[in-house]
Write an enzyme that holds these catalytic residues in place. Structure first.
Site, PDB file in Angstrom:
ATOM      1  N   LYS A 144       0.838  -1.194   0.000  1.00 51.70           N
ATOM      2  CA  LYS A 144       0.000   0.000   0.000  1.00 51.70           C
ATOM      3  C   LYS A 144       0.877   1.248   0.000  1.00 51.70           C
ATOM      4  O   LYS A 144       1.991   1.215   0.501  1.00 51.70           O
ATOM      5  CB  LYS A 144      -0.880   0.033   1.263  1.00 51.70           C
TER       6      LYS A 144
ATOM      7  N   ASP B 110      -7.739  -3.069  10.473  1.00 54.74           N
ATOM      8  CA  ASP B 110      -8.220  -4.118   9.577  1.00 54.74           C
ATOM      9  C   ASP B 110      -8.667  -5.382  10.328  1.00 54.74           C
ATOM     10  O   ASP B 110      -9.022  -6.376   9.703  1.00 54.74           O
ATOM     11  CB  ASP B 110      -7.128  -4.444   8.552  1.00 54.74           C
TER      12      ASP B 110
ATOM     13  N   ARG C 187     -10.479 -11.457   1.783  1.00 49.49           N
ATOM     14  CA  ARG C 187     -11.282 -12.544   1.212  1.00 49.49           C
ATOM     15  C   ARG C 187     -10.540 -13.873   1.285  1.00 49.49           C
ATOM     16  O   ARG C 187     -11.150 -14.932   1.362  1.00 49.49           O
ATOM     17  CB  ARG C 187     -11.685 -12.174  -0.229  1.00 49.49           C
TER      18      ARG C 187
HETATM   19  N1  BES Z   1      -8.302  -3.716   4.301  1.00 45.93           N
HETATM   20  C1  BES Z   1      -8.384  -3.304   2.942  1.00 45.93           C
HETATM   21  C2  BES Z   1      -9.662  -2.508   2.654  1.00 45.93           C
HETATM   22  C3  BES Z   1      -9.684  -1.111   3.180  1.00 45.93           C
HETATM   23  C4  BES Z   1      -8.923  -0.122   2.604  1.00 45.93           C
HETATM   24  C5  BES Z   1     -10.525  -0.785   4.222  1.00 45.93           C
HETATM   25  C6  BES Z   1      -8.987   1.172   3.089  1.00 45.93           C
HETATM   26  C7  BES Z   1     -10.598   0.496   4.686  1.00 45.93           C
HETATM   27  C8  BES Z   1      -9.822   1.477   4.135  1.00 45.93           C
HETATM   28  C9  BES Z   1      -8.379  -4.508   2.033  1.00 45.93           C
HETATM   29  O1  BES Z   1      -7.611  -5.571   2.458  1.00 45.93           O
HETATM   30  C10 BES Z   1      -7.809  -4.052   0.730  1.00 45.93           C
HETATM   31  O2  BES Z   1      -6.678  -3.690   0.707  1.00 45.93           O
HETATM   32  N2  BES Z   1      -8.633  -4.075  -0.310  1.00 45.93           N
HETATM   33  C11 BES Z   1      -8.209  -3.626  -1.570  1.00 45.93           C
HETATM   34  C12 BES Z   1      -8.761  -4.575  -2.606  1.00 45.93           C
HETATM   35  C13 BES Z   1      -8.194  -4.379  -3.965  1.00 45.93           C
HETATM   36  C14 BES Z   1      -6.720  -4.763  -3.977  1.00 45.93           C
HETATM   37  C15 BES Z   1      -8.959  -5.244  -4.932  1.00 45.93           C
HETATM   38  C16 BES Z   1      -8.752  -2.220  -1.779  1.00 45.93           C
HETATM   39  O3  BES Z   1      -9.855  -1.920  -1.321  1.00 45.93           O
HETATM   40  O4  BES Z   1      -8.028  -1.418  -2.354  1.00 45.93           O
HETATM   41 ZN    ZN Z   2      -7.324  -5.722   4.494  1.00 52.30          ZN
HETATM   42 MN    MN Z   3      -5.585  -5.340   1.856  1.00 52.05          MN
END
Ligand code: BES
Ligand code: ZN
Ligand code: MN
Length: 504
Positions: free
Chosen positions: A280, A291, A354
């Site tokens: 990230k 998370d 997931r």
């Molecule tokens: N934990 C994150 C989702 C998230 C991001 C929650 C920001 C709250 C704030 C999750 O694991 C994630 O990183 N999801 C990705 C999915 C993508 C790679 C398809 C996302 O939402 O960018």
């Molecule tokens: Zn996550």
């Molecule tokens: Mn993630």
């Protein structure tokens, strides 16, 4: 903070109550509630309303001192809006204004004498709970990581809820429920707010064990070896880059009849999400300590229903680990085999929630559940879709699932912890196609929260299932950064309703 119920009747009136402050309601159009009229012996309250010192709008408040004919040192007037339309929203606004005033009160003791029984579409028990929850919400502090905890002693700590004598039993039950819910929400918030070097998978497992000991619940914690034996290849792939051992927590509150199928809650417990090799960006990455809020909401809900001794069989399941990059981390392109046997091409290691949930969702088949609800901070896309007001609710679209979805939506409305239903459809499933495995773990940029739900759906064919995406609702960013305790109110309302149906 200590709450109690005190009942009043004509002989033993509110005006004689010895306390630092008594809060009563006033309406717009310069009308007084019954309790306000009772304290208006010499017309001080009427005068305040007439002169416009308080508008009566929801959220308005006015503190009066030394009101003639009233034993309490202060009278707090709180606005409830128009008398015939005051309902959920108005009362919630009034309750938080009251809570703010109580928090900075120069007295340790205070009483609430709002017109609980006079709201549109909400009963007195609901109103008492809303008032107590607002006060507890305002009192919440997270200072356990500061070297000198903030020991400010101001504010009311001993709170009396004033009701008519005939309502005392109802009020006692409502108060106990509200305190149990606030205790559960506080646990959820504390776990979320704890830093990720403290709140590890092991810490969550120990919290579950502590809860089990305190409330006599069954608990089981599986470690890596046992997860390998269960063939949870998808879950384990997320832990590859981390030095923290993964845990798989199973908590059981069997308050229902032995033969009744359990309701199962599954919570995402990523104690820190760096994204893994699909790292990230750095800004606000600290918030990825949140998370694990799905997991924390399961633990908080168990704290609540255990304290309430809810007559329902509920099983909580928490897959928990860190998502870290390292030389041993999972790579984009890796293909893993889930517990269900389905293979997954990991195209983005940041879509890890997931991957841990799918194995947990397969694991829970053994409980022959009446329903399964998973709770997860799953996608940033859900924040884009729904913002920070509603959690995303996803189920299949058939009669059984519509009923489950409606029960969850209704629980959200009642508790003020709302969700909004989103679609699951085959057209979205197509986005998860992989050239090399049974499915990919991402579906591309469009409809990101829906394709995430579609992924989970493939692991839930054997039971009735709903998914709550709480990415936008579990915590707040910015100056007020902190966990909200959501969706513990929604889940608790949902389970209370199920317990009532099960008893019939
Ligand atoms: N934990 C994150 C989702 C998230 C991001 C929650 C920001 C709250 C704030 C999750 O694991 C994630 O990183 N999801 C990705 C999915 C993508 C790679 C398809 C996302 O939402 O960018
Ligand atoms: Zn996550
Ligand atoms: Mn993630």
């Amino acid at each position: 903070m200590d709450f109690s119920i005190k009942s009043f009747d004509a002989k033993n009136g509110l005006a004689q109550l010895k306390t630092g402050c008594v809060a009563v309601g006033v309406y717009e159009d310069k009308k007084l509630s019954a309790a306000a009229t009772e304290l208006d012996k010499k017309g001080a309250i009427t005068a305040a309303v007439k002169t416009g010192d308080i508008s009566g709008k929801p959220g308005s408040s006015l503190l009066l001192r030394d009101v003639a004919g009233v034993t309490a040192q202060r009278v707090l007037l709180v606005g409830l809006g128009k008398e015939d339309s005051a309902g959920h929203k108005e009362f919630t606004g009034a309750a938080s204004a009251l809570a703010r005033a109580f928090a900075s009160l120069g007295s340790n003791e205070a009483a609430i004498a709002l017109p609980f029984e006079r709201l549109r579409e909400r009963d007195a028990a609901w109103a008492i709970k809303a008032a107590v929850l607002a006060v507890r919400e305002q009192a919440y502090r997270f200072d356990q990581m500061k070297s000198k905890p903030d020991n400010s002693t101001s504010g009311a700590r001993k709170i009396t809820v004033a009701v008519h004598s005939e309502d005392a039993n109802m009020a006692k039950a409502a108060l106990a429920e509200a305190v149990a819910l606030a205790n559960g929400m506080d646990l959820t918030r504390d776990l979320g707010n704890l830093p990720p070097n403290v709140c590890t998978p092991t810490y969550l497992a120990n919290t579950a064990k502590k809860l089990a000991r305190q409330f006599k619940l069954d608990v089981e914690v599986l470690d890596r070896k046992q997860l390998e034996a269960l063939k949870m290849g998808s879950f384990l792939s997320v832990t590859n880059g981390s030095a923290e051992p993964p845990k798989f927590i199973i908590l059981k509150h069997m308050g229902g009849k032995a033969k009744d199928a359990p309701t199962v809650l599954v919570g995402k417990g990523i104690t820190f999400d760096t994204g893994g090799i699909s790292l990230k960006p750095g800004s606000a990455m600290d918030e990825m300590k949140y998370d694990m809020c799905g997991a924390a909401s399961v633990l908080g809900t168990f704290r609540t229903i255990a304290e309430m001794k809810l007559k329902l069989n509920v099983i909580g399941v928490i897959p928990t680990c860190e998502n870290m990059p390292s030389g041993t981390a999972t790579r984009p392109g890796d293909i893993v085999t889930s517990m269900s046997g389905q293979t997954i091409e990991i195209l983005n290691t940041d879509a890890e929630g997931r991957l841990i949930l799918c194995d947990a969702l397969t694991y829970v088949e053994r409980f022959k559940p009446a329903a399964v609800v998973d709770i997860a901070t799953l996608t940033g896309a859900c924040i884009t879709a729904l913002g920070h007001h509603n959690s995303g609710l996803f189920t299949r679209h058939d009669d059984a699932h519509d009923a489950l979805a409606n029960a969850l939506l209704k629980a959200g409305k009642l508790s003020g912890d709302n969700a909004w239903r989103m679609p699951i459809e085959d057209v979205y499933q197509e986005q998860l196609k992989s050239n090399f495995a049974d499915m990919a773990n991402i579906g591309g940029p469009p409809a990101g929260s829906i394709t995430a739900a579609c992924f989970l759906e493939r692991y839930t064919k054997k039971y009735t299932w709903a998914h709550l995406d709480i990415a936008g609702t579990a915590w707040k960013s910015g100056a007020a950064k902190g966990a909200t305790g959501r969706p513990v109110p929604l889940l608790t309302s949902f389970l209370i309703e199920r317990a009532q149906t099960a008893a019939m």
